[in-house]
Design a protein around this motif. Structure first.
Motif: not given
Length: 297
Positions: A171, A184, A227
């Protein structure tokens, strides 16, 4: 009179499986599973929701990762698969499905416990794909151990290394290359919220992933990167017969859910497609639960 799970009719359009007792050496292969898992090879139909996007999927050879790869490909994305070298037979099977869909697929085998591999994986994906829009942190290690007294430090360290430490590394690198609008997606688990005592180390990593997702989401949102996480319940994947569950528990795996059955990887993939797509442009720091009705927050 209420019905017991074995008497309940089929629900939600999927067949309930009762896998025979079986065991593979870790990490396990889908090709050796009885029955085989459904990754959506024949049933998933895309609508170009990820057209032009480029995705790296860890653990992309089988199980949830394979289903996500197939779904992404049929939604128009280019895909890079990261997986253990020993999982090459499954990765080749997935690649055949992707190539039949006319989608470019790249193989990036290696071990996420190897720092030299995971430190360069994002750069390799960018080179292969010509950029990166989506990172799916999905690879996982799950070994059932009956008692803490039998759980070795070595296993705990390996489980954390694969499940959460690698996620930090990937990440961090992804934040440097993902564009605004990038995504993500982390794979957590029902185990983060309703842990089983025989999966103590695995459940602890999944709880860490849940918190990591929220913390990173707050930071990444400032860059326009979303995310989120998906929390699967009992899904029939090679993790289960390769020491991920007690062998005697396999015939009734997932039968304790409200739907009375285990899920198939293809049933989890649409959650990843949604989170990766522009349809989820205002979804940040969320966890999508795909668990057949098990307890959740």
């Amino acid at each position: 009179m209420s019905q017991t799970p074995s008497q309940q009719p089929e629900r939600a359009g999927k067949e309930r499986i009762s896998p025979p007792k079986q065991q593979q050496s870790e990490p396990g292969l889908d090709l050796k599973m009885q029955p085989k898992a459904d990754h959506g090879e024949r049933s998933y139909h895309g609508r170009e929701r990820l057209a032009g996007k480029r995705a790296l999927i860890t653990g992309g050879d089988s199980g949830i990762g394979a289903a996500v790869a197939i779904a992404f490909a049929r939604e128009g994305a280019k895909v890079a698969l990261a997986y253990l070298p020993s999982e090459e037979p499954d990765a080749q099977a997935v690649a055949t499905v992707l190539e039949d869909a006319g989608v470019e697929v790249h193989h990036l085998p290696g071990d996420l416990r190897d720092h030299s591999y995971r430190d360069t994986l994002i750069d390799e994906a960018v080179t292969a794909l010509g950029g990166l829009d989506i990172l799916v942190n999905n690879a996982g290690k799950q070994i059932s151990v009956e008692s803490l007294l039998e759980l070795s430090d070595e296993q705990v360290e390996e489980t954390f290394d694969v499940n959460i430490f690698a996620m930090f590394t990937l990440s961090r690198a992804a934040l440097q290359v993902l564009p605004a609008g990038g995504s993500i997606i982390n794979t957590t688990s029902i185990q983060a919220f309703d842990p089983s005592d025989h999966l103590m180390d695995y459940a602890a990593t999944k709880a860490a992933i849940s918190n990591f997702t929220k913390s990173l989401a707050s930071q990444a949102a400032q860059r326009g990167i979303r995310v989120n996480a998906v929390a699967p319940g009992p899904i029939w994947t090679p993790l289960q017969p390769s020491h991920g569950q007690p062998i005697e528990a396999l015939p009734e795996f997932g039968h304790d859910t409200w739907l009375g059955r285990a899920g198939q990887p293809v049933e989890v993939a649409p959650a990843y497609v949604f989170l990766a797509s522009d349809e989820a442009s205002y979804v940040v720091g969320a966890t999508v639960h795909v668990n057949g009705g098990k307890n959740q927050p």
